[in-house]
Design a protein around this motif. Structure first.
Motif, mmCIF file in Angstrom:
data_model
loop_
_atom_site.group_PDB
_atom_site.id
_atom_site.type_symbol
_atom_site.label_atom_id
_atom_site.label_comp_id
_atom_site.label_asym_id
_atom_site.label_seq_id
_atom_site.Cartn_x
_atom_site.Cartn_y
_atom_site.Cartn_z
ATOM 1 N N THR A 70 8.977 -8.701 4.603
ATOM 2 C CA THR A 70 9.278 -7.286 4.802
ATOM 3 C C THR A 70 9.578 -6.641 3.462
ATOM 4 N N LEU A 71 8.844 -5.572 3.146
ATOM 5 C CA LEU A 71 9.046 -4.841 1.891
ATOM 6 C C LEU A 71 9.192 -3.358 2.200
ATOM 7 N N ASP A 72 10.309 -2.783 1.765
ATOM 8 C CA ASP A 72 10.589 -1.358 1.917
ATOM 9 C C ASP A 72 10.846 -0.813 0.519
ATOM 10 N N ILE A 73 9.898 -0.049 -0.011
ATOM 11 C CA ILE A 73 10.039 0.450 -1.378
ATOM 12 C C ILE A 73 9.812 1.957 -1.402
ATOM 13 N N ARG A 74 10.743 2.656 -2.074
ATOM 14 C CA ARG A 74 10.698 4.115 -2.133
ATOM 15 C C ARG A 74 10.787 4.530 -3.598
ATOM 16 N N VAL A 75 9.688 5.094 -4.086
ATOM 17 C CA VAL A 75 9.589 5.439 -5.500
ATOM 18 C C VAL A 75 9.415 6.946 -5.651
ATOM 19 N N ARG A 76 9.720 7.416 -6.866
ATOM 20 C CA ARG A 76 9.590 8.856 -7.121
ATOM 21 C C ARG A 76 8.124 9.256 -7.220
ATOM 22 N N SER A 77 7.339 8.506 -7.960
ATOM 23 C CA SER A 77 5.928 8.846 -8.158
ATOM 24 C C SER A 77 5.186 7.627 -8.700
ATOM 25 N N LYS A 78 3.852 7.753 -8.785
ATOM 26 C CA LYS A 78 2.986 6.733 -9.374
ATOM 27 C C LYS A 78 3.298 5.317 -8.886
ATOM 28 N N PRO A 79 3.091 5.057 -7.599
ATOM 29 C CA PRO A 79 3.379 3.715 -7.061
ATOM 30 C C PRO A 79 2.514 2.613 -7.647
ATOM 31 N N SER A 80 1.411 2.980 -8.285
ATOM 32 C CA SER A 80 0.568 1.941 -8.893
ATOM 33 C C SER A 80 1.296 1.207 -10.009
ATOM 34 N N LEU A 81 2.306 1.850 -10.606
ATOM 35 C CA LEU A 81 3.040 1.240 -11.714
ATOM 36 C C LEU A 81 4.131 0.283 -11.236
ATOM 37 N N ASN A 82 4.504 0.344 -9.964
ATOM 38 C CA ASN A 82 5.582 -0.518 -9.489
ATOM 39 C C ASN A 82 5.331 -1.044 -8.070
ATOM 40 N N ALA A 83 5.204 -0.147 -7.110
ATOM 41 C CA ALA A 83 5.105 -0.575 -5.713
ATOM 42 C C ALA A 83 3.924 -1.500 -5.464
ATOM 43 N N PHE A 84 2.744 -1.117 -5.949
ATOM 44 C CA PHE A 84 1.560 -1.924 -5.664
ATOM 45 C C PHE A 84 1.561 -3.241 -6.439
ATOM 46 N N LYS A 85 2.289 -3.304 -7.545
ATOM 47 C CA LYS A 85 2.475 -4.581 -8.237
ATOM 48 C C LYS A 85 3.316 -5.528 -7.381
ATOM 49 N N LEU A 86 4.358 -4.977 -6.744
ATOM 50 C CA LEU A 86 5.182 -5.793 -5.844
ATOM 51 C C LEU A 86 4.361 -6.260 -4.639
ATOM 52 N N ILE A 87 3.588 -5.341 -4.082
ATOM 53 C CA ILE A 87 2.789 -5.666 -2.902
ATOM 54 C C ILE A 87 1.797 -6.790 -3.200
ATOM 55 N N SER A 88 1.202 -6.741 -4.394
ATOM 56 C CA SER A 88 0.188 -7.740 -4.752
ATOM 57 C C SER A 88 0.765 -9.151 -4.840
ATOM 58 N N GLY A 89 2.081 -9.264 -5.032
ATOM 59 C CA GLY A 89 2.704 -10.582 -5.139
ATOM 60 C C GLY A 89 3.214 -11.137 -3.831
ATOM 61 N N CYS A 90 2.951 -10.434 -2.724
ATOM 62 C CA CYS A 90 3.450 -10.860 -1.403
ATOM 63 C C CYS A 90 2.318 -11.494 -0.607
ATOM 64 N N SER A 91 2.295 -12.795 -0.526
ATOM 65 C CA SER A 91 1.193 -13.507 0.126
ATOM 66 C C SER A 91 1.333 -13.588 1.645
ATOM 67 N N VAL A 92 2.531 -13.339 2.176
ATOM 68 C CA VAL A 92 2.737 -13.444 3.632
ATOM 69 C C VAL A 92 3.353 -12.157 4.187
ATOM 70 N N LEU A 93 3.118 -11.034 3.539
ATOM 71 C CA LEU A 93 3.744 -9.767 3.922
ATOM 72 C C LEU A 93 3.301 -9.323 5.316
ATOM 73 N N GLU A 94 4.287 -8.956 6.163
ATOM 74 C CA GLU A 94 4.003 -8.519 7.528
ATOM 75 C C GLU A 94 4.427 -7.072 7.793
#
Length: 472
Positions: free
Chosen positions: A205-229
Motif C-alpha cells: 500500500t502506497l499513499d503519496i501526496r506531492v505538490r507537483s511533478k510526481p515523476s521526480l518522486n512519486a513514480f520513482k517510489l512506485i517503480s520500486g514496488c514489486s507487489v503493490l496492490e
C-alpha cells in the motif's frame, strides 16, 4: 539519557508559557479515571488482599490494549503507576505521534519526547510509526533521524505528515515496510527528493501526496514496488503536460487526485490488468487512456470541477466494463451534456450525485445499462423520456433511491415513468429536498400514490422533512 531523565521529558508540558510537572498523585487519579470500570470490578474481588497492587493483577493483553488506546504521551506516563508498568510502554508496537495542541508542546519538547520513545523502545518490530505534525515545524534532520530509527526497529507501516520532510536513504530499501504514506507539505519550496534506486520488496500500500511533478518522486517510489496492490497519488498543483503512466500488474486499487491545475491537458495511461477499484477526484483535467482495465469492478468519480466534457466521455468509455459506477461533481461551471454514453454491459449499480445529472442523461444511461439492478440519483435536471423502454426496467432494475426530490414537473415525469415501466421493481425510496415545505410534500405524496405501478410487489418509501410513509 537515563530513564529518570526521560520521564522528566515525558511528563513536562508547557501551558500558557508556564511549566509544570505531573505529580504522581495527579497521574494516578487520571489513570484511575481511564480504567475506573476495571478498578471497581477488582475491588469487589474478595479473594484479593487489600495490600495487593491491583494494577499488577491485570492480564498482559489487557494492559497492552489499554496502552494501545491511549495517546502515546499518556501511555509513557503510566510507568509511574506500578513496578510492573514501569517498562511496559517500551514494548508498544504502535507509535502514533499525532497532532499536539500548540499550547501544550513546543518543537524542542516534542522532539525530545520522540527521541526518548525511540531510544527506549524494546520491541522487536513496530506495526505502525506515525508522525503527523502540521502545526509543529519539526526539523528536517529530526524527521529523517526518526524515520531511520523506525526502520531500525523493523517498521511495517510508516505514515509521515510533517511540514518539513527529508527522507533518509535507508527508507528506499526497507525490507519490512508493507504500508507507506508520505504527504509533502504545501509550505515546502523544493521538491521531495527520491534516489534512482528504490526497492520495496514487501510494500503493498502506497499513499503519496506531492505538490507537483510526481515523476521526480512519486513514480520513482512506485517503480520500486514489486507487489503493490493499493496506490493513492495526489498532486496538489499540475501546470504541465507531464504524462502519468501506471503499468502495475499487481495493482488492485488506484486513486488519482489533482487538486489544482492549469488548462493544459495531460495524459494518464493505465495498464493495470488486475485493477478492481478505480477512483478519480479533484479536478478532471487529464485524458485517461485505458490500455488494460480488464478486471475492473468499481469506478468512482468525484470532481469539484470538470474542465472539458470530452475528458469525461473518454473516462466513461474506459470504465464501461465496470459493475459499479459512482459519479458526483460539485462544479459550478457549465459543461455541456455528454452527447454519447457508452454501453455499460456489466453495470449493476449506478450512483449519480450533484450536477452529474446535468452532465449525463439519465435516460441514455438507462438505455445503456441492460443489467442495472440498483439506481441512486439526485434529481437536478430535466427528464427526457427514452424512445424505447430500457431493457433493465423489464428484467433487472430492483431498487431505486431518488434524493433531493423537489416535486417539480420533471421529478413527477421521471417518477411516473419509473413506476409505470419497471416490471421487477422492489423498492422505490424518495428523499425530499431539505427546503421542501410541508404542503408541497403532501402534494407530492398524493401525486405519487396515484401513479400506476408495473410491479405489483413494489414498495414506496417516502422520506420527507415532516412526513414519512411506506406504501405497498
Amino acid at each position: 539519557m537515563t530513564f529518570d531523565e526521560s520521564m522528566s521529558v515525558a511528563t513536562t508540558v508547557r501551558v500558557a508559557n508556564n511549566q509544570f510537572s505531573f505529580h504522581g498523585v495527579k497521574m494516578v487519579e487520571r489513570w484511575q479515571r481511564v480504567v475506573s470500570g476495571g478498578m471497581r470490578s477488582l475491588k469487589k474481588m474478595s479473594s484479593i488482599s487489600e495490600n495487593v497492587d491491583r494494577l499488577t493483577c491485570l492480564p498482559d493483553e489487557i494492559i497492552s490494549h489499554i496502552l494501545f488506546l491511549m495517546p502515546i504521551r499518556l501511555a509513557v506516563q503510566t510507568s509511574i503507576l506500578s513496578k510492573r508498568w514501569r517498562y511496559t510502554w517500551m514494548l508498544l508496537k504502535k507509535l502514533n505521534f499525532d497532532e499536539y495542541p500548540r499550547h501544550v508542546f513546543d518543537r524542542d519538547s516534542i522532539s525530545k519526547f520522540v527521541d526518548m520513545v525511540l531510544e527506549l523502545s524494546k520491541t522487536t518490530h513496530i506495526e505502525l510509526f506515525r508522525l503527523k505534525f502540521t502545526y509543529i515545524w519539526a526539523r528536517k534532520s529530526s524527521v529523517s533521524k526518526w524515520i531511520n530509527e523506525a526502520i531500525r526497529l523493523n517498521v511495517r507501516e510508516l505514515n509521515i505528515q510533517v511540514v518539513l520532510l527529508e527522507l533518509p536513504l535507508s527508507l528506499f530499501t526497507c525490507k519490512t515496510l508493507t504500508k507507506l504514506k508520505l504527504v509533502e507539505s504545501c509550505y515546502e519550496t523544493g521538491v521531495l527528493e527520491v534516489p534512482s534506486l528504490v526497492i520495496f520488496p514487501c510494500l503493498k500500500t502506497l499513499d503519496i501526496r506531492v505538490r507537483s511533478k510526481p515523476s521526480l518522486n512519486a513514480f520513482k517510489l512506485i517503480s520500486g514496488c514489486s507487489v503493490l496492490e493499493r496506490l493513492l497519488l495526489e498532486v496538489t498543483w499540475r501546470n504541465d503536460e507531464e504524462e502519468y503512466s501506471f503499468s502495475i500488474p499487481t495493482l488492485k486499487r488506484l486513486e488519482v487526485r489533482t487538486l489544482k491545475c492549469t488548462s493544459v491537458i495531460n495524459k494518464v495511461v493505465l495498464n493495470v490488468p488486475n485493477l478492481e477499484h478505480f477512483i478519480v477526484g479533484g479536478i478532471l483535467c487529464s485524458l485517461f487512456v485505458m490500455e488494460d482495465l480488464s478486471n475492473l469492478v468499481a469506478a468512482t468519480f468525484s470532481f469539484n470541477e470538470i474542465r472539458f466534457s470530452h475528458l469525461m466521455n473518454e473516462l466513461l468509455d474506459g470504465v464501461s466494463g465496470a459493475k459499479s459506477l459512482s459519479c458526483s461533481t460539485t462544479s459550478t461551471l457549465e459543461v455541456p451534456l455528454i452527447p454519447h454514453v457508452p454501453e455499460f454491459r456489466n453495470l449493476k449499480y449506478l450512483r449519480l450525485e450533484g450536477s452529474c445529472c446535468g452532465l449525463l442523461s439519465i435516460s441514455q444511461l438507462l438505455e445503456s445499462t441492460s443489467e442495472l439492478e440498483h439506481l441512486y440519483v439526485e434529481r437536478e435536471s430535466s427528464w427526457i423520456e427514452p424512445e424505447m423502454i430500457p431493457t433493465c426496467m423489464h428484467l433487472t432494475l430492483r431498487t431505486i433511491i431518488i434524493k433531493k426530490c423537489k416535486g417539480q414537473k420533471w421529478d413527477l415525469q421521471f417518477l411516473e415513468y419509473i413506476l409505470g415501466n419497471s416490471e421487477v421493481l422492489k423498492t422505490l425510496t424518495i428523499i425530499t429536498s431539505e427546503n421542501l415545505r410541508s404542503i408541497e410534500e403532501i402534494r407530492l405524496c398524493v401525486r405519487l400514490l396515484g401513479f400506476p405501478r408495473a410491479s405489483r410487489s413494489c414498495e414506496i418509501h417516502f422520506v420527507g422533512n415532516s412526513s414519512h410513509f411506506t406504501s405497498n
